[in-house]
Design an enzyme around this catalytic site. Structure first.
Site, short mmCIF file in Angstrom:
data_model
loop_
_atom_site.label_atom_id
_atom_site.label_comp_id
_atom_site.label_asym_id
_atom_site.label_seq_id
_atom_site.Cartn_x
_atom_site.Cartn_y
_atom_site.Cartn_z
N LYS A 8 -11.28 -5.27 -4.51
CA LYS A 8 -12.47 -4.43 -4.57
C LYS A 8 -12.13 -2.99 -4.88
O LYS A 8 -13.02 -2.20 -5.14
CB LYS A 8 -13.30 -4.57 -3.31
CG LYS A 8 -12.66 -4.31 -2.00
CD LYS A 8 -13.66 -4.79 -0.96
CE LYS A 8 -13.20 -4.80 0.45
NZ LYS A 8 -12.22 -3.86 0.84
N LYS B 219 0.82 -1.21 0.00
CA LYS B 219 0.00 0.00 0.00
C LYS B 219 0.85 1.25 0.00
O LYS B 219 0.46 2.26 -0.57
CB LYS B 219 -0.97 0.01 1.20
CG LYS B 219 -2.12 -0.96 1.04
CD LYS B 219 -3.37 -0.50 1.76
CE LYS B 219 -4.51 -1.48 1.52
NZ LYS B 219 -5.69 -1.24 2.33
N LYS C 51 -4.87 -10.92 -7.01
CA LYS C 51 -6.13 -11.14 -6.31
C LYS C 51 -7.24 -10.24 -6.85
O LYS C 51 -6.98 -9.10 -7.21
CB LYS C 51 -5.90 -10.84 -4.82
CG LYS C 51 -7.00 -11.30 -3.91
CD LYS C 51 -6.71 -10.87 -2.47
CE LYS C 51 -7.71 -9.83 -2.03
NZ LYS C 51 -7.73 -9.52 -0.61
#
Ligand code: TRP
Length: 331
Positions: A199, A114, A196
């Site tokens: 979202k 991140k 992955k």
């Protein structure tokens, strides 16, 4: 209280709930909810480690909680609530911050990830985020934490923090176990099947939102990345096809082997169409419940208000114990 064990889990209200969250988390929550005391949170405190639009966040938090219920979580038997409604999460996080080492947090792969994605906003919250997650879990004397494989490292840290604290003060926290389902733990992006299904993927074709309508679902599967071999088989390197087979198997509750047999001799077009159809059917009842629930705001409001009260009560017991051990004067 009954003698069932306790489960805690949560999803961050960022992006939208995807098929990956549904198959990897929500569906398991629903399966576990009768055998455990379950506490499911919309972890809104976590979501501000990345900048959010306030109006959108508020709406999304409501949408997420409603989707928990629409998926079949029983908000009366179990506890559903917003993390920010129970201040004990922040309070315990502060204490646990003082029992966590910088070195441990620097090793977290999600932090490294991140911070490279948001290089202009590497805030302290992003760094200490796993401590807040540990607080979420430890506050409720949680036995079992159902999470995706990407959260394993954070879960291990939570265990280490609990063990460390207990080592100083005696048995204060239950040391939680992870519950990482083998199948469907990792549904991959439809556009980049080596990563992955996320979202918050800026490419909406990479994920299926569980609220996507049938046409959108069909279109996204049609565009799913596969390979040029044209053979439906599950093996190393066939990331796109493997992913489609995994999704199909998870949705139909059958083994990948059985799915491969079912599709033998067919082409990718047919595979995609059949996977899309299975997903549409799987999501349909949930989507109908979602539409109904959206008309019943008072009921939802009651569930999360009572949820927060019940959670706060349980959390206060642990927090009081922690404060006493630390030497704070009783409130
Ligand atoms: N960090 C988790 C994720 O990003 C979400 C989360 C926060 C969580 N607190 C938790 C999951 C506690 C399980 C238990 O997916």
């Amino acid at each position: 209280m009954n003698d069932k064990k306790t489960i805690f889990s949560g999803i961050q209200p960022t992006g939208c709930i995807t098929l990956g969250n549904y198959l990897g988390a929500l569906k398991n929550w629903v399966n576990l909810q009768n055998d455990y005391n379950c506490i499911f949170s919309v972890v809104d405190l976590h979501s501000i480690t990345v900048r959010q639009d306030s109006a959108q966040l508020r709406k999304r938090c409501m949408d997420f909680l409603t989707q928990y219920l629409a998926c079949g979580i029983d908000g009366e038997e179990n506890i559903v609530f917003f993390q920010s409604h129970v201040p004990a999460h922040s309070e315990l996080a502060w204490v646990l911050n003082c029992f966590t080492y910088m070195g441990e947090l620097s090793r977290m792969t999600q932090f490294k990830d991140k911070s490279s994605k948001h290089a202009d906003n590497i805030n302290a919250g992003l760094f200490t985020y796993p401590v807040l997650m540990a607080a979420d879990i430890l506050l409720y004397q949680t036995d079992l934490v159902p999470v995706g494989i990407d959260q394993k490292q954070h879960l291990e840290l939570a265990r280490d923090i609990a063990i460390r604290f207990n080592g100083v003060f005696g048995d204060v926290f239950k040391v939680p176990e992870g519950y990482i389902p083998k199948e469907a733990a990792r549904i991959m992006s439809l556009q980049d099947p080596t990563s992955k299904m996320s979202k918050s993927d800026p490419n909406v074709n990479g994920f299926i939102s569980i609220l996507d309508d049938p046409d959108t679902i069909r279109r996204k599967f049609k565009r799913a990345v596969t390979d040029s071999e044209g053979e439906i088989a599950f093996r190393e390197g066939k990331h796109g096809v493997n992913n489609l087979l995994n999704i199909y198997s998870a949705v139909t509750n059958q083994s990948v082997e059985k799915s491969v047999n079912e599709f033998s001799g067919l082409g990718y077009g047919e595979l995609k169409e059949r996977v899309a159809q299975a997903v549409i059917e799987e999501l349909r009842p949930m989507q109908e419940r979602y539409a109904d629930l959206c008309k019943n705001k008072d009921y939802i409001n009651k569930l999360y208000t009572e949820g927060a009260q019940r959670a706060a009560y349980l959390a206060s017991k642990t927090l009081r114990k922690v404060h006493r051990k630390l030497g704070y004067v009783d409130r």
